[in-house]
Write an enzyme that holds these catalytic residues in place. Structure first.
Site, mmCIF file in Angstrom:
data_model
loop_
_atom_site.group_PDB
_atom_site.id
_atom_site.type_symbol
_atom_site.label_atom_id
_atom_site.label_comp_id
_atom_site.label_asym_id
_atom_site.label_seq_id
_atom_site.Cartn_x
_atom_site.Cartn_y
_atom_site.Cartn_z
ATOM 1 N N GLY A 15 0.800 -1.211 0.000
ATOM 2 C CA GLY A 15 0.000 0.000 0.000
ATOM 3 C C GLY A 15 0.836 1.266 0.000
ATOM 4 O O GLY A 15 0.321 2.357 -0.271
ATOM 5 N N HIS A 16 2.127 1.142 0.317
ATOM 6 C CA HIS A 16 3.060 2.281 0.251
ATOM 7 C C HIS A 16 3.836 2.254 -1.068
ATOM 8 O O HIS A 16 4.048 3.292 -1.691
ATOM 9 C CB HIS A 16 4.045 2.216 1.415
ATOM 10 C CG HIS A 16 3.431 2.487 2.743
ATOM 11 N ND1 HIS A 16 3.783 3.559 3.538
ATOM 12 C CD2 HIS A 16 2.488 1.825 3.448
ATOM 13 C CE1 HIS A 16 3.088 3.544 4.657
ATOM 14 N NE2 HIS A 16 2.293 2.497 4.618
ATOM 15 N N ILE A 17 4.262 1.065 -1.468
ATOM 16 C CA ILE A 17 5.102 0.940 -2.659
ATOM 17 C C ILE A 17 4.357 1.342 -3.923
ATOM 18 O O ILE A 17 4.880 2.086 -4.759
ATOM 19 C CB ILE A 17 5.640 -0.500 -2.773
ATOM 20 C CG1 ILE A 17 6.647 -0.765 -1.645
ATOM 21 C CG2 ILE A 17 6.300 -0.730 -4.132
ATOM 22 C CD1 ILE A 17 7.087 -2.205 -1.548
#
Length: 314
Positions: A15-17
């Site tokens: 969800g960050h990458i």
């Protein structure tokens, strides 16, 4: 003028990458070079390394190369991640200088505010990439800037009270980010966000990159094509603001039952007027997101302005 060189650092979670990589592609499209760095554990979960002209993908060991296990000490992991991540950034800055490609700006995703400290040490401009919806940023900002007691007080009686914050639609407690709406369950998380906002406030010219469309990828706006695990504020926006989906309702125990899933499927995929409206709205927001993302769109113009400000800093 030398090609701007951005160092993007992302927490090792999908969800960050994903949004950080999408941001990297936007930077590359307008002529920047990007060095993208994250943990080795994230690379091991990928089927292939992200590749693009102008993108360098670099990993580092955070000491948990097989990923964080349920029984691992989270505090120890956080300290080790910070120590090794800081060392990695220092090395990348040094090697970029040696190669004649100095870092123009460091951009970091949530959970990595130590990257700001590295940037300060090297006197490199930095910016936080807010990967959650812009509306969620607003809620946290107001919470830590004068509205904490108001939110807590109104949230105590969800059935009767709506929380009213400037520029946002009225919110029930269930519409708030989980870390704000149920603080007793996430005390460490709310402390983290407070620390993040305090550090940003210490900057003389803080830079926060917030996506006003709440998604860099147009398909993320489509509530019909696939189910997504989304937060409560996103669910509020999808149903009541964008109108491109519906929100499931749990029973008294908070469990979403089969009949409720079927109800929602019928509403968004059936032949009724509500389903048609949802599909029209989904297409509208997808088109708007594409317009913003293409060359000459608002995202393109804002990024170019951001880079110009960096290049003309004192």
């Amino acid at each position: 003028m030398p090609r701007p060189h951005f160092l993007l650092v992302s927490y090792a979670a999908q969800g960050h990458i994903n949004p950080t990589l999408q941001f990297a592609k936007c930077l590359i499209r307008i002529g920047a070079h990007v060095t993208f760095t994250t943990s080795l554990s994230a690379r091991r979960r990928m089927t292939e390394v992200p590749k693009a002209e102008g993108l360098s993908f670099v990993t580092f060991s955070d000491g948990y190369d097989d990923g964080l296990k349920p029984n691992d000490d989270r505090e120890k992991f956080g300290a080790e991640f910070k120590r090794r991540g800081t060392e990695n950034l220092n090395n990348l800055i040094a090697s970029s200088n040696d190669e004649g490609k100095p870092i123009t700006c460091i951009v970091y995703s949530l959970l990595l505010h130590w990257a700001m400290e590295v940037a300060r040490e090297h006197q490199i401009p930095c910016a936080m990439l807010w990967i959650q919806p812009a509306s969620v940023f607003d809620i946290y900002y107001f919470y830590f800037n004068g509205y904490e007691e108001t939110i807590k007080r109104q949230a105590e009686d969800e059935a009767k009270c709506l929380i009213k914050l400037p520029g946002l639609p009225p919110l029930a407690n269930r519409d708030l980010p989980s870390f704000v709406g149920n603080q007793s369950a996430y005390p460490a998380a709310i402390n983290f966000f407070q620390k993040q906002f305090e550090l940003v406030a210490q900057e003389t010219n803080p830079k926060i990159l917030v996506n006003t469309f709440d998604a860099l990828e147009p398909e993320a706006l489509n509530g019909i094509e696939k189910f997504k695990m989304i937060g409560p504020t996103n669910a509020k926006l999808i149903e009541d603001v964008w109108g491109n989906g519906v929100r499931v309702r749990g029973n008294e125990e908070g469990i979403v039952e089969r009949d409720e899933i079927n109800r929602c499927l019928d509403l968004v995929m059936g032949d009724g007027e509500r389903a048609k409206e949802v599909r029209r709205n989904a297409e509208k927001w997808k088109d708007l997101a594409r317009e913003a993302s293409k060359e000459g769109g608002s995202l393109d113009r804002n990024l170019k302005s951001f880079i110009d400000d960096l290049e003309h800093k004192d």
